[in-house]
Design a protein around this motif. Structure first.
Motif, PDB file in Angstrom:
ATOM      1  N   GLY A   1     -80.835  18.289  27.665  1.00 36.65           N
ATOM      2  CA  GLY A   1     -79.910  19.248  28.286  1.00 36.65           C
ATOM      3  C   GLY A   1     -80.642  20.404  28.946  1.00 36.65           C
ATOM      4  O   GLY A   1     -80.012  21.389  29.344  1.00 36.65           O
ATOM      5  N   SER A   2     -81.963  20.292  29.045  1.00 40.56           N
ATOM      6  CA  SER A   2     -82.731  21.455  29.506  1.00 40.56           C
ATOM      7  C   SER A   2     -82.955  21.423  31.015  1.00 40.56           C
ATOM      8  O   SER A   2     -84.051  21.113  31.492  1.00 40.56           O
ATOM      9  N   THR A   3     -81.902  21.737  31.752  1.00 42.18           N
ATOM     10  CA  THR A   3     -82.043  21.953  33.201  1.00 42.18           C
ATOM     11  C   THR A   3     -81.494  23.340  33.505  1.00 42.18           C
ATOM     12  O   THR A   3     -80.696  23.883  32.725  1.00 42.18           O
ATOM     13  N   GLU A   4     -81.899  23.867  34.626  1.00 34.47           N
ATOM     14  CA  GLU A   4     -81.390  25.192  35.035  1.00 34.47           C
ATOM     15  C   GLU A   4     -79.864  25.155  35.126  1.00 34.47           C
ATOM     16  O   GLU A   4     -79.180  26.069  34.663  1.00 34.47           O
ATOM     17  N   GLU A   5     -79.349  24.068  35.728  1.00 37.40           N
ATOM     18  CA  GLU A   5     -77.893  23.985  35.932  1.00 37.40           C
ATOM     19  C   GLU A   5     -77.158  23.990  34.593  1.00 37.40           C
ATOM     20  O   GLU A   5     -76.203  24.733  34.385  1.00 37.40           O
ATOM     21  N   ALA A   6     -77.629  23.119  33.700  1.00 37.88           N
ATOM     22  CA  ALA A   6     -76.928  22.983  32.418  1.00 37.88           C
ATOM     23  C   ALA A   6     -77.014  24.277  31.612  1.00 37.88           C
ATOM     24  O   ALA A   6     -76.016  24.748  31.053  1.00 37.88           O
ATOM     25  N   GLN A   7     -78.197  24.868  31.556  1.00 33.18           N
ATOM     26  CA  GLN A   7     -78.359  26.043  30.701  1.00 33.18           C
ATOM     27  C   GLN A   7     -77.545  27.222  31.216  1.00 33.18           C
ATOM     28  O   GLN A   7     -76.964  27.982  30.452  1.00 33.18           O
ATOM     29  N   ARG A   8     -77.460  27.352  32.534  1.00 32.03           N
ATOM     30  CA  ARG A   8     -76.656  28.447  33.090  1.00 32.03           C
ATOM     31  C   ARG A   8     -75.169  28.214  32.777  1.00 32.03           C
ATOM     32  O   ARG A   8     -74.474  29.112  32.318  1.00 32.03           O
ATOM     33  N   ALA A   9     -74.727  26.980  33.012  1.00 26.67           N
ATOM     34  CA  ALA A   9     -73.300  26.679  32.779  1.00 26.67           C
ATOM     35  C   ALA A   9     -72.943  26.884  31.301  1.00 26.67           C
ATOM     36  O   ALA A   9     -71.894  27.446  30.966  1.00 26.67           O
ATOM     37  N   ILE A  10     -73.841  26.461  30.419  1.00 27.21           N
ATOM     38  CA  ILE A  10     -73.583  26.630  28.980  1.00 27.21           C
ATOM     39  C   ILE A  10     -73.554  28.115  28.624  1.00 27.21           C
ATOM     40  O   ILE A  10     -72.689  28.587  27.880  1.00 27.21           O
ATOM     41  N   GLY A  11     -74.525  28.855  29.175  1.00 27.46           N
ATOM     42  CA  GLY A  11     -74.600  30.292  28.884  1.00 27.46           C
ATOM     43  C   GLY A  11     -73.298  30.984  29.247  1.00 27.46           C
ATOM     44  O   GLY A  11     -72.741  31.759  28.461  1.00 27.46           O
ATOM     45  N   VAL A  12     -72.785  30.675  30.429  1.00 23.89           N
ATOM     46  CA  VAL A  12     -71.554  31.320  30.904  1.00 23.89           C
ATOM     47  C   VAL A  12     -70.366  30.883  30.049  1.00 23.89           C
ATOM     48  O   VAL A  12     -69.564  31.703  29.595  1.00 23.89           O
ATOM     49  N   GLU A  13     -70.273  29.590  29.811  1.00 21.71           N
ATOM     50  CA  GLU A  13     -69.098  29.067  29.101  1.00 21.71           C
ATOM     51  C   GLU A  13     -69.010  29.626  27.677  1.00 21.71           C
ATOM     52  O   GLU A  13     -67.955  30.103  27.245  1.00 21.71           O
ATOM     53  N   VAL A  14     -70.124  29.574  26.964  1.00 24.91           N
ATOM     54  CA  VAL A  14     -70.065  30.014  25.558  1.00 24.91           C
ATOM     55  C   VAL A  14     -69.935  31.535  25.469  1.00 24.91           C
ATOM     56  O   VAL A  14     -69.161  32.052  24.656  1.00 24.91           O
ATOM     57  N   ALA A  15     -70.631  32.257  26.345  1.00 26.27           N
ATOM     58  CA  ALA A  15     -70.512  33.724  26.308  1.00 26.27           C
ATOM     59  C   ALA A  15     -69.076  34.138  26.610  1.00 26.27           C
ATOM     60  O   ALA A  15     -68.527  35.040  25.964  1.00 26.27           O
ATOM     61  N   ASP A  16     -68.447  33.488  27.578  1.00 30.49           N
ATOM     62  CA  ASP A  16     -67.040  33.806  27.882  1.00 30.49           C
ATOM     63  C   ASP A  16     -66.153  33.553  26.667  1.00 30.49           C
ATOM     64  O   ASP A  16     -65.261  34.355  26.354  1.00 30.49           O
ATOM     65  N   ALA A  17     -66.385  32.432  26.000  1.00 32.91           N
ATOM     66  CA  ALA A  17     -65.563  32.114  24.823  1.00 32.91           C
ATOM     67  C   ALA A  17     -65.764  33.171  23.730  1.00 32.91           C
ATOM     68  O   ALA A  17     -64.806  33.568  23.052  1.00 32.91           O
ATOM     69  N   LEU A  18     -66.998  33.653  23.571  1.00 30.46           N
ATOM     70  CA  LEU A  18     -67.268  34.681  22.550  1.00 30.46           C
ATOM     71  C   LEU A  18     -66.544  35.981  22.886  1.00 30.46           C
ATOM     72  O   LEU A  18     -65.940  36.619  22.015  1.00 30.46           O
ATOM     73  N   VAL A  19     -66.572  36.356  24.154  1.00 30.82           N
ATOM     74  CA  VAL A  19     -65.887  37.593  24.571  1.00 30.82           C
ATOM     75  C   VAL A  19     -64.385  37.462  24.327  1.00 30.82           C
ATOM     76  O   VAL A  19     -63.740  38.378  23.797  1.00 30.82           O
ATOM     77  N   GLN A  20     -63.823  36.318  24.698  1.00 35.69           N
ATOM     78  CA  GLN A  20     -62.385  36.111  24.502  1.00 35.69           C
ATOM     79  C   GLN A  20     -62.010  36.195  23.026  1.00 35.69           C
ATOM     80  O   GLN A  20     -60.946  36.684  22.666  1.00 35.69           O
ATOM     81  N   TYR A  21     -62.891  35.711  22.189  1.00 35.79           N
ATOM     82  CA  TYR A  21     -62.589  35.731  20.746  1.00 35.79           C
ATOM     83  C   TYR A  21     -62.742  37.145  20.173  1.00 35.79           C
ATOM     84  O   TYR A  21     -61.862  37.638  19.463  1.00 35.79           O
ATOM     85  N   VAL A  22     -63.868  37.778  20.495  1.00 31.62           N
ATOM     86  CA  VAL A  22     -64.105  39.117  19.928  1.00 31.62           C
ATOM     87  C   VAL A  22     -63.041  40.097  20.420  1.00 31.62           C
ATOM     88  O   VAL A  22     -62.475  40.864  19.642  1.00 31.62           O
ATOM     89  N   ASN A  23     -62.749  40.049  21.699  1.00 29.36           N
ATOM     90  CA  ASN A  23     -61.872  41.070  22.278  1.00 29.36           C
ATOM     91  C   ASN A  23     -60.386  40.759  22.135  1.00 29.36           C
ATOM     92  O   ASN A  23     -59.581  41.673  22.073  1.00 29.36           O
ATOM     93  N   TYR A  24     -60.031  39.479  22.158  1.00 29.26           N
ATOM     94  CA  TYR A  24     -58.597  39.128  22.182  1.00 29.26           C
ATOM     95  C   TYR A  24     -58.161  38.211  21.045  1.00 29.26           C
ATOM     96  O   TYR A  24     -56.981  37.894  20.950  1.00 29.26           O
ATOM     97  N   GLY A  25     -59.097  37.694  20.268  1.00 30.26           N
ATOM     98  CA  GLY A  25     -58.729  36.798  19.172  1.00 30.26           C
ATOM     99  C   GLY A  25     -58.415  35.385  19.614  1.00 30.26           C
ATOM    100  O   GLY A  25     -57.949  34.568  18.819  1.00 30.26           O
ATOM    101  N   THR A  26     -58.696  35.041  20.873  1.00 33.18           N
ATOM    102  CA  THR A  26     -58.349  33.725  21.413  1.00 33.18           C
ATOM    103  C   THR A  26     -59.283  32.644  20.875  1.00 33.18           C
ATOM    104  O   THR A  26     -60.501  32.785  20.965  1.00 33.18           O
ATOM    105  N   THR A  27     -58.708  31.570  20.366  1.00 32.91           N
ATOM    106  CA  THR A  27     -59.568  30.510  19.797  1.00 32.91           C
ATOM    107  C   THR A  27     -59.591  29.245  20.659  1.00 32.91           C
ATOM    108  O   THR A  27     -59.995  28.193  20.179  1.00 32.91           O
ATOM    109  N   LEU A  28     -59.165  29.336  21.912  1.00 31.57           N
ATOM    110  CA  LEU A  28     -59.179  28.132  22.753  1.00 31.57           C
ATOM    111  C   LEU A  28     -60.584  27.545  22.808  1.00 31.57           C
ATOM    112  O   LEU A  28     -61.537  28.244  23.120  1.00 31.57           O
ATOM    113  N   GLY A  29     -60.702  26.273  22.509  1.00 25.99           N
ATOM    114  CA  GLY A  29     -61.999  25.606  22.560  1.00 25.99           C
ATOM    115  C   GLY A  29     -62.791  25.725  21.264  1.00 25.99           C
ATOM    116  O   GLY A  29     -63.918  25.228  21.196  1.00 25.99           O
ATOM    117  N   ALA A  30     -62.243  26.363  20.230  1.00 35.18           N
ATOM    118  CA  ALA A  30     -62.999  26.495  18.972  1.00 35.18           C
ATOM    119  C   ALA A  30     -63.226  25.118  18.346  1.00 35.18           C
ATOM    120  O   ALA A  30     -62.379  24.231  18.452  1.00 35.18           O
TER     121      ALA A  30
END
Ligand SMILES: NC(=O)C1=CN([C@@H]2O[C@H](COP(=O)(O)OP(=O)(O)OC[C@H]3O[C@@H](n4cnc5c(N)ncnc54)[C@H](O)[C@@H]3O)[C@@H](O)[C@H]2O)C=CC1
Ligand SMILES: O=C(O)CCC(=O)C(=O)O
Length: 541
Positions: free
Chosen positions: A422-451
């Motif tokens: 999974g170690s490509t620039e494309e994959a790592q960037r997409a993963i970084g964005v996706e998981v960081a967004d999910a963390l923000v949604q959970y910390v700030n709003y309590g949203t568990t979509l995708g948990a």
């Protein structure tokens, strides 16, 4: 005056965090969690961030005032600034001019013209974002780090994993931890993190986390279910050709000065049979790519699945092993998949066939593969994953890591890579964005979509014109009668909207309550905390 926020830089997001599935996004075999994630992202790119829209604070008693001496139950960090009473805090703070910002995907976001600022979704953070401590291990992509830093969180990012003792020490005051495949978040590690709210796996696999225990402690876990699937599939394709042509051996020989021009035992892949074990996100991608090269594709999966192209599902693993020239493994690490390929299975494979494992090290008995190579049964193999993998880059791939390493290194036509599927620039960037967004949604709003370990729960956002509303998040044991007791507590108030769902032993309830003052919020919190079914209560407003 702004209270409770050390960074007076609050943000509003667009009002619509609904669940409409955008047309054309749905595809076969996409699990519910994945669909939700796509939907959420579609809305995230509509974000319009507004500065200093609403300032709220929380009294210290609410932050730490659990009525019982359990591990911290209110999901708010320790050490928050003392704040004023909630009555005052629930008044809107000064409103500044909206500013146009970049979305988490790096696109420029325009100020919304379709919604008045009063109706804009309100950010729910009853804490100073700067008090949220995040530890990122294993070189999480900077795109993900940036999203978390832009929230004002404290982010410490390390390049490698940590040994258990160091991890236990470091995780003690952390609210969010981000890892990849190496860091083991065992029961013991999770138990030593009293403030931990959420875990982000910046990868597909979640076998390195005790998901069940995390849920029982009220800690949500998120991953990125398919952002690196294509990268893995492309690596497999390159390795199938490289194995068929013995390219890596020829290259190593030439690096050592040896010219060895041979054709014996070198093949085209056209017309050969590829056997895919585990026909999920990676298996699907691989299937399409392999057929485009003229290969015949068969697959084995525990679930009945629709084939891509003209691929054909076989009923048993044995059937696949007997027919395939190349066998490639793409199953998760589970008790059922441990040593799924050992001597018995290797004996069933065609003479001169090839084995590829880019899933998890536990799935193949590597000593058995070494023996099959020595006997000439296998013409080659590719490994990207191993039972024990080093925590950091360096000269660690030796017999003290795995006892058969020297023997593996000596096998002919074996491609060994250091878990880079999974170690490509494309994959790592997409993963970084996706998981960081999910963390923000959970910390700030309590949203568990995708948990990965909690029920998926979301409510439409509270808006800036609902200043006296509170969002209660109640994670609790899934036992009979609990909802009646929770609703007896909430029922004295105006519950605007509520959603609850369960997953195994754990249930997750989110309720937005209107017209509540500080004392009422505190009373609700204390009453929920006193229920024996309580795992964790969060107050967001
Ligand atoms: N080398 C690397 O860098 C990477 C490795 N991976 C590994 O690859 C694995 C597969 O990834 P995805 O395709 O995204 O997962 P997926 O969940 O989309 O697909 C896995 C498939 O395996 C099937 N399966 C489960 N148990 C099985 C069994 N006993 N026999 C046959 N089929 C079985 C499932 O039904 C499913 O269709 C991940 O779990 C992860 O461990 C994933 C990404 C990168
Ligand atoms: O890139 C990584 O560290 C892990 C990749 C992987 O194995 C996964 O996504 O499951």
């Amino acid at each position: 005056m702004l209270r409770g926020f050390s960074h007076g830089n609050l943000e509003d997001i667009s009002p619509d965090l609904g669940l409409d599935v955008p047309s054309g996004q749905m595809r076969r075999s996409l699990p519910r969690a994945d669909l939700s994630r796509i939907v959420r992202h579609d809305h995230i790119v509509q974000e319009v961030i507004v500065k200093n829209t609403m300032a709220l604070s929380v009294p210290q008693s609410l932050l730490h005032g659990s009525s019982r001496s359990r591990s911290p139950s209110l999901c708010l960090p320790r050490g928050l600034p003392n704040s004023a009473d909630l009555g005052e805090a629930l008044e809107p703070g000064p409103r500044a001019e909206p500013r146009v910002v970049m979305s988490s995907q790096g696109r420029s976001l325009q100020r919304s013209t379709t919604h008045s600022s009063a109706a804009a979704a309100r950010e729910l953070k009853p804490f100073a974002t700067a008090d949220i401590k995040i530890l990122l291990l294993e070189n999480v992509n900077t795109a993900g780090q940036d999203i978390l830093r832009q929230q004002g969180y404290q982010v410490e990012a390390l390049k490698s994993s940590l040994p258990e003792a160091e991890l236990i020490e470091k995780i003690q005051d952390v609210h969010v931890i981000g890892i990849r495949s190496k860091t083991q978040l065992t029961k013991k590690v999770i138990d030593s993190a009293p403030n931990l709210l959420v875990i982000g796996c910046f990868c597909i696999g979640t076998n390195q986390v005790d998901l069940k225990h995390a849920a029982q402690k009220g800690v949500a876990v998120f991953n990125s279910p398919f952002s690196n699937s294509r990268s893995v599939a492309e690596q497999v394709i390159s390795e199938i050709i490289a194995l068929a042509r013995q390219i890596c051996d020829r290259s190593m020989e030439l690096h050592q000065g040896k010219w060895n021009k041979v054709s014996a035992g070198c093949w085209e892949v056209r017309g050969k049979t590829l056997g895919i074990v585990g026909y999920g996100h990676i298996g699907n991608q691989l299937s399409v790519l392999a057929e485009a090269m003229g290969m015949r594709v068969i697959f084995y999966d525990v679930v009945n699945l629709m084939s891509m192209g003209t691929a054909h599902q076989v009923s048993t693993l044995d059937e696949l092993l007997q027919q395939a020239d190349f066998v490639t493994l793409h199953v998760p690490e589970l008790p059922e998949t441990e040593n799924m390929i050992s001597t018995e299975q290797l004996n069933k494979m065609k003479d001169g066939s090839y084995l590829l494992n880019l899933s998890r090290g536990s799935i193949v008995d590597i000593q058995a593969v070494i023996d099959a190579s020595r006997s000439g049964k296998l013409a080659g193999a590719a490994f990207d994953v191993y039972p024990n993998e080093p925590a950091a880059n360096g000269d660690y791939f030796n017999n003290s890591l795995n006892q058969w390493t020297d023997a593996l290194n000596s096998c002919k036509n074996f491609i060994l890579t250091p878990h880079i599927g999974g170690s490509t620039e494309e994959a790592q960037r997409a993963i970084g964005v996706e998981v960081a967004d999910a963390l923000v949604q959970y910390v700030n709003y309590g949203t568990t979509l995708g948990a990965c370990n909690m029920p998926e729960v979301n409510l439409r956002s509270l808006t800036a014109d609902e200043p006296n509303h509170v969002r209660m998040v109640y994670i609790h044991q899934n036992v009979p009668g609990v909802l009646r007791r929770v609703n007896e507590i909430l029922g004295d108030h105006n519950v605007d909207k509520q959603m609850t769902d369960s997953r195994g032993d754990v249930a997750y309830l989110m309720a937005d309550i209107s017209n509540v003052n500080q004392q009422q919020i505190k009373d609700i919190y204390v009453a929920l905390e006193e229920l024996s079914s309580r795992i964790r209560t969060r107050v967001l407003y």
